[in-house]
Design a protein around this motif. Sequence first.
Motif, PDB file in Angstrom:
ATOM      1  N   ARG A 101       0.825  -1.208   0.000  1.00 46.95           N
ATOM      2  CA  ARG A 101       0.000   0.000   0.000  1.00 46.95           C
ATOM      3  C   ARG A 101       0.864   1.265   0.000  1.00 46.95           C
ATOM      4  NH1 ARG A 101      -5.214   1.882   2.427  1.00 46.95           N
ATOM      5  NH2 ARG A 101      -5.684  -0.255   3.027  1.00 46.95           N
ATOM      6  N   GLU A 143       0.693   4.267  -2.714  1.00 50.17           N
ATOM      7  CA  GLU A 143       0.376   5.651  -2.358  1.00 50.17           C
ATOM      8  C   GLU A 143       1.432   6.605  -2.906  1.00 50.17           C
ATOM      9  OE1 GLU A 143      -2.052   4.826   1.834  1.00 50.17           O
ATOM     10  OE2 GLU A 143       0.109   5.251   1.863  1.00 50.17           O
ATOM     11  N   ASP A 195      -7.984   2.166  -4.390  1.00 54.05           N
ATOM     12  CA  ASP A 195      -9.344   1.918  -3.892  1.00 54.05           C
ATOM     13  C   ASP A 195      -9.550   0.438  -3.602  1.00 54.05           C
ATOM     14  OD1 ASP A 195      -9.955   4.587  -4.103  1.00 54.05           O
ATOM     15  OD2 ASP A 195     -11.025   4.398  -6.019  1.00 54.05           O
ATOM     16  N   GLN A 235      -8.060  -0.387  -0.270  1.00 55.55           N
ATOM     17  CA  GLN A 235      -8.906   0.108   0.814  1.00 55.55           C
ATOM     18  C   GLN A 235     -10.169  -0.735   0.950  1.00 55.55           C
ATOM     19  OE1 GLN A 235      -9.221   4.128  -0.625  1.00 55.55           O
ATOM     20  NE2 GLN A 235      -7.344   4.800   0.401  1.00 55.55           N
ATOM     21  N   ARG A 236     -10.765  -1.098  -0.169  1.00 55.72           N
ATOM     22  CA  ARG A 236     -12.008  -1.872  -0.165  1.00 55.72           C
ATOM     23  C   ARG A 236     -11.785  -3.274   0.396  1.00 55.72           C
ATOM     24  NH1 ARG A 236     -12.878  -0.923  -4.978  1.00 55.72           N
ATOM     25  NH2 ARG A 236     -12.220  -2.869  -5.964  1.00 55.72           N
ATOM     26  N   GLY A 260      -9.255  -4.078   2.402  1.00 55.24           N
ATOM     27  CA  GLY A 260      -8.554  -4.006   3.680  1.00 55.24           C
ATOM     28  C   GLY A 260      -7.147  -4.569   3.620  1.00 55.24           C
ATOM     29  N   GLU A 270      -2.855  -4.423   3.110  1.00 55.90           N
ATOM     30  CA  GLU A 270      -1.608  -3.670   3.217  1.00 55.90           C
ATOM     31  C   GLU A 270      -0.637  -4.083   2.122  1.00 55.90           C
ATOM     32  OE1 GLU A 270      -0.808  -1.047   5.069  1.00 55.90           O
ATOM     33  OE2 GLU A 270      -2.895  -1.108   5.768  1.00 55.90           O
TER      34      GLU A 270
END
Length: 396
Positions: free
Chosen positions: A247, A251, A315, A318-319, A321, A323
């Motif tokens: 992740r 980012e 996304d 995040q959706r 969950g 890492e």
Amino acid sequence: MLSISDYHYDLPDARIARYPLAERDASKLLEWRDGVIVHHVFRDLPELLTGNETLFFNNTKVIPARMYFRKPTGGLIEVFLLEPVVPHLVELAMRSTQAVEYRCMVGNLKRWAEGSTLERSLGDTTLRVTLLDKASMYVRFEWDDARMPVAKIIELAGEIPIPPYLNRDAEALDAQRYQTVYSKKEGAVAAPTAGLHFTPAVLERLAAKGIGLEELTLHVSAGTFNPVKAENALEHPMHSEQIVLRRQTLEKLVASEKIVAVGTTSMRTLESVYWFGVQLLQNPDAAFDIGQQTAIKPYHGTLPDRSTALKAVLDCFQRRGLEELYGSTQIYLVPGCQFHVCDALITNFHQPGSTLMLLVAAFTGGNYWRKIYQAALDGDYRFLSYGDSSLLWRGV
């Protein structure tokens, strides 16, 4: 039709670097930008960048994948690890303290009976290898000490698998020099060689200039050395390699202004992430599995820009969950392909008529690769894994 003959050049044997230079960052660096070639030394790299770039490094670590075993009759069997079968994920296999199964290349295979086991003492433990399937060359590895993970067993039993075109046996120096200074994640059977030029000093100077330094993982497979045998290069079966995407890396990728891939493996990873984003925009449940034709076949509709595709992947993290996300790619980057993520590529000089040569030709555009490689030959550059480097900016 993509004729592989159009991507051959004459590489004199004397220009293949058999050994690394004494200093990693003393290698030559050819910069190609907007059709202009300038010659540098690799340690000059920080001065060639403006400060708005982020470099993405492949932090995979080469494992000592070549092992030798003696039969009771004295015959020598060579076992070269290719990819894990049980468990399938490289990183799970490396951490396993129980028996694992690998697809291997086996030297002297005809003298190793299917189902038979060979043993080798490794100090306080004994390694046993069993040929499970002769046709597929599946081999099971077992050992006595349940405290030892596979990575440690391989370290004790194997030797570093230097490229076949070096035409020599591995030596003590290769254990250190056929490895980047930032390697962390065991699992590769070939080095991401563009990174071999970096030193702690170069990395510190890049960071001091405000240049981003980020890591990703693609476990380089032996398929990187597979020659393109078909005259129509589009018929070449591209190898698959495992990716680990984190992740934090994603980012930073989304936020990056200029993206520089350190090596073709980093480039293949970054472009694969883009195409994963494209797939997610069509199907939110898509798996991270990029096929050979993904970047080649015509796309019906308008492709999303880099930001939109990468945000779709974020996304997804995040959706779900997550890492980190495990994936695989067979992406084949050839002339005619579009590059959606990378603005520049740091890479060595590659074998004639190879998939890596096709990638460089595609990235620089037109027939510029010939001008670049001729300049390297004229400038007495050293070629292939232990050779010199280039900084190539995306062509138009």
